[in-house]
Design an enzyme around this catalytic site. Structure first.
Site: not given
Ligand code: ADP
Ligand code: AMP
Length: 259
Positions: A56, A132, A171, A204, A215
């Protein structure tokens, strides 16, 4: 001069990150002449769903640029509170590290305040990590009804849990902007440094196997029903998020250009 504290430094970085994003946005608008406000019909109002690591945060900035909409990532907003060591940040950090969810009231109010006050949202929005829970989805619909607006798309980035461990444990993020990299799949130009600012990248605290598993349990229990909610309203589309990022981007554009 005021004493230098970690809090002051992180709040300044946060501010600089936001200013840089704003400058980039304004430059983009100047160069393509699109700084005139869009009508409600022209605006993009999109939800990006998917488990942690689905991509995302990788795709949303591209959507933001393509559609001149704001990108609201609730996880990034919470992490900014954690960095500022606010009361909310302290409470949220415990929940986030445990893989749980922060309360619906807090999250809904956060989104409401952005939609009310963030000028970038006037041309539409991309929600990343919100809603969520079904309760959050219902309250978002109420909020939009009051504004005579409707969501156009809820896109779910679909991927097997097994592929997420490597993505999450590799990541790297730039906290001030939310930009994410990957040690192997998308490495920064310089080791552990953000490509745009040169600032340090971090891992993170919830990007470890143990927290990821929690999660994922939370995602399947609480957020999968949100996909069902949007399936009923007819705006849900699923795309294969296991493809390489360029291909995921093409699939996303395919969803928006079908209508
Ligand atoms: P989200 O926001 O859904 O938690 P991220 O966009 O941060 O996920 O992506 C998670 C990790 O995977 C990051 O390190 C990113 O660089 C990597 N990543 C994202 N999309 C892809 C993909 N299509 N293939 C391989 N790695 C990816
Ligand atoms: P994310 O960066 O989207 O992976 O979110 C990190 C953490 O933030 C999640 O695991 C939740 O603990 C909290 N969080 C983010 N968005 C929400 C939401 N819409 N509702 C509740 N908790 C959230």
């Amino acid at each position: 001069m005021a004493p230098i504290t970690e809090e002051a430094v992180s709040s300044l970085k946060d501010m600089v990150g936001k200013l840089e994003a704003r400058v980039q946005d304004l430059e983009g608008r100047l160069s393509n002449g699109s700084n005139k406000p869009k009508s409600v019909a022209e605006q993009m109002r999109i939800i990006l769903m998917g488990p942690p690591g689905a991509g995302k945060g990788t795709q949303a900035p591209k959507l933001k640029e393509a559609y001149c909409a704001c990108h609201l990532a609730t996880g990034d907003m919470l992490r900014s509170q954690v960095a500022k060591k606010t009361d909310l940040g302290r409470e949220a950090k415990k929940i986030m590290d445990q893989g749980g969810l922060v309360s619906d009231d807090i999250m809904v109010n956060m989104i409401k305040s952005e939609l009310d006050n963030n000028a970038e949202c006037k041309n539409g929005f991309i929600l990343d990590g919100f809603p969520r829970t079904v309760a959050q989805a219902e309250r978002l619909d109420d909020m939009l009804n009051h504004r005579n607006q409707k969501l156009q798309h809820a896109v779910e980035l679909q991927i097997d849990d097994a592929l997420l461990v490597a993505r999450i444990t590799g990541r790297l993020v730039h906290p001030a902007s939310g930009r994410s990299y990957h040690k192997i799949f998308n490495p920064p130009n310089q080791d552990m440094k953000d490509d745009v600012t040169g600032e340090p990248l971090i891992q993170r605290s919830d990007d470890n196997v143990d927290a990821l598993n929690k999660r994922l349990v939370t995602y399947h229990a609480q957020t999968t029903p949100v996909a069902d909610y949007y399936k009923k309203t007819g705006i849900w589309r699923g795309i294969d998020a296991s493809q390489e990022p360029g291909q995921v981007w093409k699939s996303l554009l395919g969803v928006f250009h079908k209508n």
